[in-house]
Design a protein around this motif. Sequence first.
Motif, PDB file in Angstrom:
ATOM      1  N   ASP A  24       0.661  -1.172   0.210  1.00 15.69           N
ATOM      2  CA  ASP A  24       0.078  -0.172  -0.139  1.00 15.69           C
ATOM      3  C   ASP A  24       0.848   1.213  -0.095  1.00 15.69           C
ATOM      4  O   ASP A  24       0.370   2.248  -0.619  1.00 15.69           O
ATOM      5  N   ALA A  25       2.005   1.169   0.952  1.00 21.40           N
ATOM      6  CA  ALA A  25       2.781   2.430   0.724  1.00 21.40           C
ATOM      7  C   ALA A  25       3.302   2.549  -0.732  1.00 21.40           C
ATOM      8  O   ALA A  25       3.771   3.889  -1.009  1.00 21.40           O
ATOM      9  N   VAL A  26       3.853   1.696  -1.293  1.00 22.12           N
ATOM     10  CA  VAL A  26       4.491   1.839  -2.706  1.00 22.12           C
ATOM     11  C   VAL A  26       3.431   2.389  -3.582  1.00 22.12           C
ATOM     12  O   VAL A  26       3.716   3.448  -4.315  1.00 22.12           O
ATOM     13  N   CYS A 156      18.164   7.541  -4.359  1.00 23.31           N
ATOM     14  CA  CYS A 156      17.155   8.475  -3.801  1.00 23.31           C
ATOM     15  C   CYS A 156      17.521   9.251  -2.671  1.00 23.31           C
ATOM     16  O   CYS A 156      18.404   8.928  -2.026  1.00 23.31           O
ATOM     17  N   HIS A 157      16.888  10.337  -2.256  1.00 22.73           N
ATOM     18  CA  HIS A 157      17.291  11.173  -1.160  1.00 22.73           C
ATOM     19  C   HIS A 157      16.590  10.535   0.242  1.00 22.73           C
ATOM     20  O   HIS A 157      16.025   9.861   0.275  1.00 22.73           O
ATOM     21  N   LEU A 158      17.594  10.782   1.049  1.00 22.65           N
ATOM     22  CA  LEU A 158      17.535  10.063   2.515  1.00 22.65           C
ATOM     23  C   LEU A 158      16.196  10.508   2.927  1.00 22.65           C
ATOM     24  O   LEU A 158      15.085   9.764   3.449  1.00 22.65           O
ATOM     25  N   ALA A 161      13.247   8.624   1.268  1.00 23.47           N
ATOM     26  CA  ALA A 161      13.248   7.183   1.758  1.00 23.47           C
ATOM     27  C   ALA A 161      12.476   7.129   3.147  1.00 23.47           C
ATOM     28  O   ALA A 161      11.531   6.258   3.583  1.00 23.47           O
ATOM     29  N   ARG A 162      12.879   8.415   4.099  1.00 22.68           N
ATOM     30  CA  ARG A 162      12.317   8.255   5.374  1.00 22.68           C
ATOM     31  C   ARG A 162      10.825   8.361   5.537  1.00 22.68           C
ATOM     32  O   ARG A 162      10.185   7.793   6.107  1.00 22.68           O
ATOM     33  N   ARG A 163      10.363   9.316   4.690  1.00 17.33           N
ATOM     34  CA  ARG A 163       8.899   9.446   4.459  1.00 17.33           C
ATOM     35  C   ARG A 163       8.224   8.496   3.896  1.00 17.33           C
ATOM     36  O   ARG A 163       7.283   8.002   4.557  1.00 17.33           O
ATOM     37  N   PHE A 164       8.937   7.621   2.822  1.00 16.93           N
ATOM     38  CA  PHE A 164       8.132   6.226   2.509  1.00 16.93           C
ATOM     39  C   PHE A 164       8.189   5.106   3.457  1.00 16.93           C
ATOM     40  O   PHE A 164       7.154   4.539   3.907  1.00 16.93           O
ATOM     41  N   ALA A 165       9.268   5.032   4.401  1.00 15.85           N
ATOM     42  CA  ALA A 165       9.419   4.135   5.504  1.00 15.85           C
ATOM     43  C   ALA A 165       8.452   4.550   6.577  1.00 15.85           C
ATOM     44  O   ALA A 165       7.846   3.545   7.137  1.00 15.85           O
ATOM     45  N   ARG A 166       8.000   5.773   6.836  1.00 18.29           N
ATOM     46  CA  ARG A 166       7.106   6.028   7.676  1.00 18.29           C
ATOM     47  C   ARG A 166       5.865   5.558   7.422  1.00 18.29           C
ATOM     48  O   ARG A 166       4.991   5.596   7.918  1.00 18.29           O
ATOM     49  N   THR A 216       9.419  11.205  -3.548  1.00 13.66           N
ATOM     50  CA  THR A 216       9.261   9.498  -3.079  1.00 13.66           C
ATOM     51  C   THR A 216      10.566   9.103  -3.502  1.00 13.66           C
ATOM     52  O   THR A 216      11.322   9.623  -4.263  1.00 13.66           O
ATOM     53  N   PRO A 217      10.902   7.944  -2.976  1.00 15.54           N
ATOM     54  CA  PRO A 217      12.223   7.010  -3.420  1.00 15.54           C
ATOM     55  C   PRO A 217      12.048   6.197  -4.874  1.00 15.54           C
ATOM     56  O   PRO A 217      12.544   5.115  -4.777  1.00 15.54           O
TER      57      PRO A 217
END
Length: 226
Positions: A24-26, A156-158, A161-166, A216-217
């Motif tokens: 769902d995040a993807v 990708c920018h950190l 990636a951080r926003r995506f992981a959250r 997004t990453p």
Amino acid sequence: MSVTDITAIYSPAVSWFYDTVAADAVLDAVSDVVADICTAVADGGSVLEVGCGGGQFAHRLISLHPGISVTGIDLSAEQIARANKRSTALPLKDRQRLHFQTASALDIPFAENTFDAVVSIASIKHWPDREKGVHEMVRVLKDRGRLLITETDRSCHLDDARRFARSARLPTPLRLPYLWMFRTYVAGQGLDLDDARRVIAGQDLVDTAVQRVAGTPFLTIAGTRR
Ligand SMILES: C[S@@+](CC[C@H](N)C(=O)[O-])C[C@H]1O[C@@H](n2cnc3c(N)ncnc32)[C@H](O)[C@@H]1O
């Protein structure tokens, strides 16, 4: 898929993890971009999704575009079973426009000139021969049909990636380890912009474009069948 061999077939544990935690995040990150290119598909047209996983994007597309049909293929029979099971929740009229089957991106079981659009989300990094997979996607596209591939962006920018992981479906204490895993093994084995340009170089496409999906990453690879 093991963490060290990204081209190995998805194990039951990996496909369960992807379906439950990440899918769902993807899709929240990229499905609008992918669905946009399908808006040009006229009623009665057809879309192929390569590496469709548990079928979540195909389901979104069917509900967005009531006039088209969607076929999803995936190397993993388990993912296809999951996609078919998910479809049982749809109304019959939607289910009739949706078809899933087990098949490889490297040997797509359809004739040339079949689909109005061919898309793929977060799958190409797993293909042992990415150029061959893209060649297969282009082969089954109709003339002037649209191709769109998204994949994790290795550079990708950190912050992205951080926003995506959250946004992954995980309890807060597991998000930091997930970010590390995502950066190292998922985006870390994804494509960068140069890899993406290489996989479409020499394909039978015009109007090609490789770009990042802002915030997004992920990156996209787009083109139109010549
Ligand atoms: C990260 S998942 C993405 C699934 C789906 N596109 C989504 O976004 O929810 C990658 C998928 O690609 C599939 N895959 C890997 N190698 C493949 C290949 N050679 N041909 C077709 N599918 C493949 C895997 O089985 C897996 O379901």
